[in-house]
Motif scaffolding. Structure first.
Motif, PDB file in Angstrom:
ATOM      1  N   UNK A   1     -15.268 -27.976 -43.637  1.00  0.00           N
ATOM      2  CA  UNK A   1     -15.945 -27.567 -42.415  1.00  0.00           C
ATOM      3  C   UNK A   1     -16.705 -28.735 -41.795  1.00  0.00           C
ATOM      4  N   UNK A   2     -16.582 -28.854 -40.463  1.00  0.00           N
ATOM      5  CA  UNK A   2     -17.417 -29.768 -39.679  1.00  0.00           C
ATOM      6  C   UNK A   2     -18.144 -28.928 -38.638  1.00  0.00           C
ATOM      7  N   UNK A   3     -19.349 -29.356 -38.261  1.00  0.00           N
ATOM      8  CA  UNK A   3     -20.135 -28.576 -37.311  1.00  0.00           C
ATOM      9  C   UNK A   3     -20.489 -29.421 -36.092  1.00  0.00           C
ATOM     10  N   UNK A   4     -20.677 -28.729 -34.975  1.00  0.00           N
ATOM     11  CA  UNK A   4     -21.079 -29.375 -33.718  1.00  0.00           C
ATOM     12  C   UNK A   4     -22.093 -28.468 -33.038  1.00  0.00           C
ATOM     13  N   UNK A   5     -23.163 -29.099 -32.529  1.00  0.00           N
ATOM     14  CA  UNK A   5     -24.226 -28.307 -31.904  1.00  0.00           C
ATOM     15  C   UNK A   5     -23.974 -28.040 -30.430  1.00  0.00           C
ATOM     16  N   UNK A   6     -22.888 -28.554 -29.861  1.00  0.00           N
ATOM     17  CA  UNK A   6     -22.581 -28.315 -28.453  1.00  0.00           C
ATOM     18  C   UNK A   6     -21.092 -28.513 -28.223  1.00  0.00           C
ATOM     19  N   UNK A   7     -20.638 -28.062 -27.050  1.00  0.00           N
ATOM     20  CA  UNK A   7     -19.240 -28.233 -26.699  1.00  0.00           C
ATOM     21  C   UNK A   7     -18.854 -29.701 -26.552  1.00  0.00           C
ATOM     22  N   UNK A   8     -19.785 -30.503 -25.998  1.00  0.00           N
ATOM     23  CA  UNK A   8     -19.487 -31.932 -25.822  1.00  0.00           C
ATOM     24  C   UNK A   8     -19.265 -32.617 -27.166  1.00  0.00           C
ATOM     25  N   UNK A   9     -20.121 -32.309 -28.137  1.00  0.00           N
ATOM     26  CA  UNK A   9     -19.968 -32.908 -29.468  1.00  0.00           C
ATOM     27  C   UNK A   9     -18.654 -32.446 -30.098  1.00  0.00           C
ATOM     28  N   UNK A  10     -18.307 -31.178 -29.895  1.00  0.00           N
ATOM     29  CA  UNK A  10     -17.055 -30.654 -30.445  1.00  0.00           C
ATOM     30  C   UNK A  10     -15.846 -31.408 -29.893  1.00  0.00           C
ATOM     31  N   UNK A  11     -15.847 -31.656 -28.578  1.00  0.00           N
ATOM     32  CA  UNK A  11     -14.720 -32.380 -27.970  1.00  0.00           C
ATOM     33  C   UNK A  11     -14.626 -33.799 -28.517  1.00  0.00           C
ATOM     34  N   UNK A  12     -15.789 -34.421 -28.746  1.00  0.00           N
ATOM     35  CA  UNK A  12     -15.779 -35.770 -29.318  1.00  0.00           C
ATOM     36  C   UNK A  12     -15.194 -35.759 -30.734  1.00  0.00           C
ATOM     37  N   UNK A  13     -15.538 -34.754 -31.544  1.00  0.00           N
ATOM     38  CA  UNK A  13     -14.995 -34.659 -32.901  1.00  0.00           C
ATOM     39  C   UNK A  13     -13.487 -34.421 -32.874  1.00  0.00           C
ATOM     40  N   UNK A  14     -13.024 -33.638 -31.907  1.00  0.00           N
ATOM     41  CA  UNK A  14     -11.590 -33.359 -31.821  1.00  0.00           C
ATOM     42  C   UNK A  14     -10.778 -34.615 -31.522  1.00  0.00           C
ATOM     43  N   UNK A  15     -11.409 -35.591 -30.887  1.00  0.00           N
ATOM     44  CA  UNK A  15     -10.710 -36.846 -30.585  1.00  0.00           C
ATOM     45  C   UNK A  15     -10.603 -37.750 -31.805  1.00  0.00           C
ATOM     46  N   UNK A  16     -11.419 -37.500 -32.830  1.00  0.00           N
ATOM     47  CA  UNK A  16     -11.463 -38.407 -33.981  1.00  0.00           C
ATOM     48  C   UNK A  16     -10.947 -37.792 -35.268  1.00  0.00           C
ATOM     49  N   UNK A  17     -10.768 -36.481 -35.320  1.00  0.00           N
ATOM     50  CA  UNK A  17     -10.368 -35.843 -36.570  1.00  0.00           C
ATOM     51  C   UNK A  17      -9.423 -34.685 -36.290  1.00  0.00           C
ATOM     52  N   UNK A  18      -8.688 -34.275 -37.318  1.00  0.00           N
ATOM     53  CA  UNK A  18      -7.758 -33.151 -37.210  1.00  0.00           C
ATOM     54  C   UNK A  18      -8.437 -31.875 -37.679  1.00  0.00           C
ATOM     55  N   UNK A  19      -8.235 -30.804 -36.934  1.00  0.00           N
ATOM     56  CA  UNK A  19      -8.769 -29.503 -37.320  1.00  0.00           C
ATOM     57  C   UNK A  19      -7.663 -28.460 -37.178  1.00  0.00           C
ATOM     58  N   UNK A  20      -7.745 -27.428 -38.036  1.00  0.00           N
ATOM     59  CA  UNK A  20      -6.758 -26.351 -38.023  1.00  0.00           C
ATOM     60  C   UNK A  20      -7.240 -25.124 -37.272  1.00  0.00           C
ATOM     61  N   UNK A  21      -8.552 -24.999 -37.071  1.00  0.00           N
ATOM     62  CA  UNK A  21      -9.100 -23.836 -36.368  1.00  0.00           C
ATOM     63  C   UNK A  21     -10.488 -24.177 -35.849  1.00  0.00           C
TER      64      UNK A  21
END
Length: 633
Positions: A541-561
């Protein structure tokens, strides 16, 4: 020639090979601030100062070798301080001999340079101010739309794009009335613009107004608008700040429905108290009738007379059961759990409504399973569920023509692994049924399909809540054999909530360890809770406190859900979904939205259009794991 050089506005000086002044015209002497005798024949360092002389030395060798030089820049002088000079230095040689001297032509551009720098600073500040204003406009939560005097759009910020579903590039230069206004408002708007442009008194500027606006898909929605006028370079512009007040209107309507329901509930409560008192008074004469009938039954030897007495006793007992059922529902008493018969509760409710059914021409048929197991439950509460279902079925048939039927069935569910036995009750009618678009709203509080004044919208919501308190559920079945609506109540034998095993094992597995989930929520405690639950089940599990942080994480790592809150500041769940759908379309189909805003029409509509799963707050551990498992299966 000397007189000419003394009267030109440029500085002219001649320097010999020994770096001493051979000549300086009047402009040069004025610049140095020295009389001729303190310049002529003097060394450069003495007249110009050590700093200026040090700057001259690197060029001296090139100049005396015959090279001409041109330069400009800041120089520090002992008499004038820091000055900005532009100079041309030309070597002088006669009769082909070696360079004998250097002729220096110079101008002092200090004041011009200072003015240029001041102007550049002002331009920079203006640009920074404009950039700040642009940033404010671009990041404003309110939609901002600016038009020229003819009503053509000159600014359309991102919030306006999101609100109206239109791109800025597509609306620039178009009439604002055609883009966002319903047709009924356009003529009044255009007349008002013409009046103000012709010098007429403004009627709406600076006032907060509510009206309806038009989305790109043609749907209307309520907005709150403030309009003001700005003059730039003699040209007038109009800017409107717009806020979508759909949720506010929905909340106001919800409150009004609740008030109506409360008033209706108060009337029903008063009527219930009155009828309960009447029913209570009937107990005494009913007891006499029942007792005397029993005594008379013992004394009768005539079979025909005995049969009549038995019918009197049975009718009195039936009246007694109806009165007891009504009193139990009317009384306010703590819930109690004991072994009760679902069949008996069903018969009691049916007897209570038997006259009402007959008087409305509705046939009620009971098909109750033999030897149905008892259920540990509050009999009054379960009886209330059955009564609500029977009343709803009768009211659903009120406007139907022809034969009207209600079938009431009970039975036992087939035993499933890890699940205790359950009993069920089904109430189905041959009425019009429930339209597909309303099936999802049917169990919401204060929602009703009945005409005004007939229902409060609380019966089904309360019944489902009572069923779930007993560990069961109340559902609307997809189809009915009778063509109308079919409701199914199921209850576990124990009457306790059943925490069934979640589809995702709680222990880590190889599959779970390979599954990466991104949790997005602005509430840190909710984020930590979901992370702990999912990690305990073996998810990474990875966590993000906002939508902007989530989009940044999606650019750097793979997620399944992705598990995301629906209501967040800055970037809400719907905006996050659109970004993910555009840049990571595979993941947009694996998003679960957690929300406590299930009554909001906007939330339901978004989940329907995005075809995303939803999970209501508060949720259990099993609920979350089951929902995530469904995403990644």
């Amino acid at each position: 020639m000397g007189a000419l050089l003394d009267n030109i506005t440029a500085r002219v000086a001649v320097v010999g090979r020994d770096h001493c002044f051979l000549y300086a015209n009047r402009e040069a002497l004025a610049f140095y601030g020295l009389p001729p005798e303190q310049v002529m024949g003097q060394h450069l360092s003495k007249v110009l100062g050590d700093t200026a002389y040090a700057g001259y030395l690197p060029w001296a060798e090139r100049l005396f070798s015959g090279e001409s030089l041109r330069w400009q820049g800041w120089v520090e002088y002992p008499t004038h301080g820091r000055r900005f000079l532009q100079e041309t230095m030309v070597p002088f040689a006669s009769d082909g001999r070696d360079v004998q001297a250097i002729i220096v032509f110079g101008r002092d551009h200090t004041e011009l340079k200072l003015r240029e720098e001041e102007l550049a600073e002002q331009i920079g500040q203006l640009q920074a101010s404009e950039a700040l204003k642009a940033a404010i406009v671009d990041h404003a939560l309110a939609a901002l739309i600016s038009t020229d005097g003819e009503g053509r759009i000159v600014e359309f910020n991102p919030a306006a794009e999101a609100m109206f579903g239109r791109l800025r590039a597509d609306v620039m230069g178009r009439l604002v009335s055609e883009v966002i206004m319903p047709e009924r408002y356009r003529s009044a708007h255009e007349a008002g613009i013409r009046r103000m442009e012709n010098g007429g008194a403004p009627r709406v500027l600076g006032k907060r107004m509510e009206m309806h606006a038009l989305r790109a898909d043609g749907s209307e929605f309520p907005i709150e608008m403030v309009l003001w006028r700005t003059t730039v370079g003699g040209t007038g512009y109009y800017t409107a700040s717009l806020v979508d007040v759909t949720e506010r209107h929905s909340a106001a309507q919800q409150i009004e429905r609740q008030r109506d329901a409360l008033r209706q509930s108060e009337k029903l409560s008063a009527m219930g108290s009155l009828l309960a008192g009447v029913a209570h008074e009937l107990n005494n004469p009913l007891a006499i009738v029942m007792g005397r009938a029993s005594l008379l039954e013992e004394k009768c030897d005539d079979p025909a007379l005995l049969a009549d007495v038995q019918r009197i006793r049975e009718a009195a007992e039936r009246c007694g059961r109806i009165v007891r059922t009504f009193l139990n529902m009317a009384r306010s008493k703590p819930a109690t759990r004991e072994n009760v018969s679902l069949n008996d509760l069903t018969r009691a409710a049916a007897e209570m409504l038997n006259y009402s059914y007959r008087s409305h021409g509705v046939e009620m048929r009971l098909q109750l399973a033999d030897e149905l197991p008892s259920v540990k439950a509050d009999g009054d509460q379960v009886g209330q569920i059955v009564l609500n279902l029977l009343v709803n079925a009768q009211q659903a048939l009120a406007a139907c023509e022809g034969e009207r039927r209600v079938l009431v069935e009970t039975g036992v569910e087939a035993r499933r692994e890890n699940r205790e036995p359950r009993v069920w009750l089904r109430v189905s009618d041959n009425g019009p049924g429930v339209p597909a678009e309303l099936r999802g709203k049917l169990f919401e509080p204060f929602f009703t399909t009945k005409p005004e004044g007939i229902g409060t919208g609380l019966g089904l919501a309360m019944s489902r809540s009572l069923a779930r308190d007993h560990g069961g559920d109340l559902t609307l079945e997809p189809t009915s054999h009778h063509g109308g609506a079919s409701f199914r109540l199921n209850l576990p034998i124990s009457g306790e909530p059943v925490h069934e095993s979640a589809p995702v094992p709680l222990q880590a597995t190889d599959a779970a360890l390979q599954t990466r989930v991104l949790v997005v929520d602005d509430e840190s405690e909710i984020t930590e809770l979901m992370r702990d639950i999912l990690e305990a089940a073996g998810y990474e599990v990875a966590t993000a406190e906002s939508g902007e942080v989530a989009l940044a994480l999606l650019e750097t790592a793979r997620f399944d859900a992705i598990v995301s809150d629906l209501r967040m500041p800055d970037m809400d769940g719907a905006t996050l979904w659109r970004e993910v759908d555009q840049h990571h379309p595979r993941l947009s189909r694996r998003m679960l939205f957690v929300t406590g805003d299930t009554l909001s029409p906007g939330a339901r509509e978004f989940l329907r259009k995005a075809r995303c799963a939803g999970l209501d707050k508060p949720f259990s551990k099993g609920d979350l794991l089951a929902a995530v498992a469904k995403l990644v299966e």
